[in-house]
Design a protein around this motif. Structure first.
Motif, mmCIF file in Angstrom:
data_model
loop_
_atom_site.group_PDB
_atom_site.id
_atom_site.type_symbol
_atom_site.label_atom_id
_atom_site.label_comp_id
_atom_site.label_asym_id
_atom_site.label_seq_id
_atom_site.Cartn_x
_atom_site.Cartn_y
_atom_site.Cartn_z
ATOM 1 N N ALA A 136 10.901 -8.342 11.706
ATOM 2 C CA ALA A 136 11.123 -8.739 10.320
ATOM 3 C C ALA A 136 10.951 -7.515 9.429
ATOM 4 C CB ALA A 136 10.146 -9.840 9.913
ATOM 5 N N ALA A 137 11.871 -7.326 8.508
ATOM 6 C CA ALA A 137 11.768 -6.209 7.572
ATOM 7 C C ALA A 137 10.547 -6.414 6.671
ATOM 8 C CB ALA A 137 13.044 -6.114 6.739
ATOM 9 N N GLY A 138 9.957 -5.306 6.249
ATOM 10 C CA GLY A 138 8.770 -5.392 5.396
ATOM 11 C C GLY A 138 9.125 -5.601 3.939
ATOM 12 N N ARG A 139 8.213 -6.246 3.225
ATOM 13 C CA ARG A 139 8.382 -6.459 1.788
ATOM 14 C C ARG A 139 7.491 -5.484 1.024
ATOM 15 N NH1 ARG A 139 8.426 -12.407 -0.534
ATOM 16 N NH2 ARG A 139 9.249 -11.121 -2.258
ATOM 17 N N ASP A 140 7.630 -5.493 -0.302
ATOM 18 C CA ASP A 140 6.774 -4.660 -1.142
ATOM 19 C C ASP A 140 5.320 -5.099 -0.996
ATOM 20 O OD1 ASP A 140 8.767 -3.016 -2.607
ATOM 21 O OD2 ASP A 140 9.444 -4.975 -3.329
ATOM 22 N N LEU A 141 4.432 -4.134 -1.048
ATOM 23 C CA LEU A 141 3.005 -4.450 -0.977
ATOM 24 C C LEU A 141 2.564 -5.118 -2.272
ATOM 25 C CD1 LEU A 141 1.558 -1.191 0.638
ATOM 26 C CD2 LEU A 141 2.035 -3.378 1.742
ATOM 27 N N ARG A 142 1.810 -6.200 -2.126
ATOM 28 C CA ARG A 142 1.269 -6.866 -3.305
ATOM 29 C C ARG A 142 0.084 -6.078 -3.849
ATOM 30 N NH1 ARG A 142 2.434 -10.720 0.400
ATOM 31 N NH2 ARG A 142 0.325 -10.656 1.238
ATOM 32 N N PRO A 143 -0.229 -6.256 -5.135
ATOM 33 C CA PRO A 143 -1.403 -5.563 -5.701
ATOM 34 C C PRO A 143 -2.663 -5.887 -4.907
ATOM 35 C CG PRO A 143 -0.084 -6.542 -7.447
ATOM 36 C CD PRO A 143 0.498 -7.034 -6.153
ATOM 37 N N GLY A 144 -3.384 -4.838 -4.499
ATOM 38 C CA GLY A 144 -4.602 -5.019 -3.708
ATOM 39 C C GLY A 144 -4.362 -5.110 -2.220
ATOM 40 N N GLN A 145 -3.103 -5.272 -1.823
ATOM 41 C CA GLN A 145 -2.799 -5.416 -0.394
ATOM 42 C C GLN A 145 -2.999 -4.113 0.358
ATOM 43 O OE1 GLN A 145 1.174 -6.802 0.424
ATOM 44 N NE2 GLN A 145 0.667 -7.439 2.511
ATOM 45 N N PHE A 167 11.555 -3.868 -4.270
ATOM 46 C CA PHE A 167 11.776 -3.723 -5.705
ATOM 47 C C PHE A 167 10.693 -2.922 -6.419
ATOM 48 C CE2 PHE A 167 13.417 -7.667 -3.976
ATOM 49 C CZ PHE A 167 14.749 -7.649 -4.363
ATOM 50 N N SER A 168 9.681 -2.452 -5.690
ATOM 51 C CA SER A 168 8.552 -1.784 -6.345
ATOM 52 C C SER A 168 8.960 -0.485 -7.030
ATOM 53 C CB SER A 168 7.443 -1.500 -5.329
ATOM 54 O OG SER A 168 7.921 -0.708 -4.263
ATOM 55 N N GLU A 169 9.913 0.261 -6.440
ATOM 56 C CA GLU A 169 10.356 1.517 -7.060
ATOM 57 C C GLU A 169 11.041 1.262 -8.397
ATOM 58 O OE1 GLU A 169 10.829 0.712 -3.973
ATOM 59 O OE2 GLU A 169 10.495 2.401 -2.595
ATOM 60 N N ILE A 170 11.801 0.173 -8.455
ATOM 61 C CA ILE A 170 12.481 -0.160 -9.717
ATOM 62 C C ILE A 170 11.473 -0.661 -10.740
ATOM 63 C CG2 ILE A 170 14.268 -1.614 -10.768
ATOM 64 C CD1 ILE A 170 15.580 -1.645 -7.934
ATOM 65 N N LEU A 171 10.480 -1.409 -10.273
ATOM 66 C CA LEU A 171 9.424 -1.878 -11.172
ATOM 67 C C LEU A 171 8.633 -0.725 -11.785
ATOM 68 C CD1 LEU A 171 7.834 -5.004 -9.432
ATOM 69 C CD2 LEU A 171 8.574 -4.860 -11.831
ATOM 70 N N ALA A 172 8.571 0.388 -11.095
ATOM 71 C CA ALA A 172 7.780 1.531 -11.565
ATOM 72 C C ALA A 172 8.528 2.424 -12.555
ATOM 73 C CB ALA A 172 7.333 2.368 -10.373
ATOM 74 N N VAL A 173 9.810 2.155 -12.775
ATOM 75 C CA VAL A 173 10.586 2.966 -13.726
ATOM 76 C C VAL A 173 10.046 2.724 -15.144
ATOM 77 C CG1 VAL A 173 12.873 3.342 -14.741
ATOM 78 C CG2 VAL A 173 12.635 2.913 -12.275
ATOM 79 N N PRO A 174 9.703 3.777 -15.872
ATOM 80 C CA PRO A 174 9.105 3.611 -17.213
ATOM 81 C C PRO A 174 9.906 2.729 -18.168
ATOM 82 C CG PRO A 174 8.927 5.886 -16.491
ATOM 83 C CD PRO A 174 9.770 5.180 -15.476
#
Length: 263
Positions: free
Chosen positions: A157-166, A42-49
């Motif tokens: 296992a499929a990867g998830r979005d990277l957490r902040p600082g990860q 979901f990180s790409e959608i979170l980055a939408v202005p």
């Protein structure tokens, strides 16, 4: 790989939609995104202005919800349920699927007891059905269910979005791995050099032994041939001397007989 390609298409579709929407229309889109059966990033959608612009508005809780699906688990939702919108059944299933992915990042063998607690399931049958129907059939994990040992062995296992600082932690882990690899390579090179040197010394020793054996063989050959030659020489020398001695003795006897006869 198939799930990642399919997910990339879904993400692209929702990102384009989110870029054209605002306010309550985005809220509806976020509910669709967090319920979609093929979407686990979901990180790409979170980055939408336009999505980020929800922060500070009456719809800000939906940004928090989207962040929860990007990085959180079912337990995180239960701990903050009063601060977040209620979830639909599809959203609950999605968040539990994401919880399995988070657990698989940490351990490759997940106990049934841990899974039952983290997924809020009541019995092993329900757990195994969830892992098979909602996780393995969905293609987000692969593994083996061990009913006797009450565990799930994760093979993929499929990867998830990277957490902040990860990302920084991942880079550090990769740097440590590279350093360890370099040290291993140096050790291997030293072992190879030692083996080459040992092999060279063995070759030299074998050559020296071969030369020594050859010299000994030549010595024996010369000694055997020399012994026969010396014996022949002895026969000639001492044989001729004996003949001369017999001849001289015969001459002496003849002279003596002649003298006696003359007298």
């Amino acid at each position: 790989m198939e799930i990642e390609q399919k997910q990339a298409q879904v993400i692209e579709h929702f990102v384009k939609q989110a870029s054209t929407l605002q306010g309550s229309s985005l809220v509806s889109l976020i509910v669709q995104v967090t319920s979609h059966s093929s979407l686990f990033a979901f990180s790409e959608i979170l980055a939408v202005p336009s999505v980020l612009e929800l922060q500070g508005t009456d719809y800000a809780v939906y940004i928090d919800l989207l962040r929860l699906f990007a990085h959180g688990t079912w337990s995180d939702y239960k701990s903050n349920a009063s601060l977040l919108p209620p979830l639909t059944p599809d959203q609950i299933t999605k968040l539990k699927q994401l919880t399995v992915l988070s657990l698989a990042e940490i351990n490759k063998v997940l106990s049934y007891d841990q899974l039952l607690e983290q997924l809020d399931l009541s019995n092993v049958r329900e757990l195994e059905d969830f892992l098979i129907n909602e996780c393995m059939y969905a293609g987000i994990v692969k593994g083996k269910l061990d009913h006797l040992r009450r565990s799930f062995e994760v093979q993929f296992a499929a990867g998830r979005d990277l957490r902040p600082g990860q990302l920084g932690n991942i880079i550090q882990t990769l740097d440590d791995w590279l350093n360890t690899t370099d040290n291993v390579l140096l050790t291997i090179e030293e072992k190879i050099k030692w083996a080459d040197k040992k092999c060279a010394l063995n070759t030299i020793h074998q050559k020296q032994k071969a030369v020594k054996d050859k010299v000994e063989e030549v010595k024996k050959s010369l000694f055997n041939r020399g012994g026969r030659d010396f014996q022949a020489l002895d026969d000639v020398l001492f044989g001729e001397t004996a003949g001369l001695m017999d001849y001289e003795e015969d001459r002496t006897r003849t002279k003596r007989a002649y003298c006696n006869h003359k007298i």
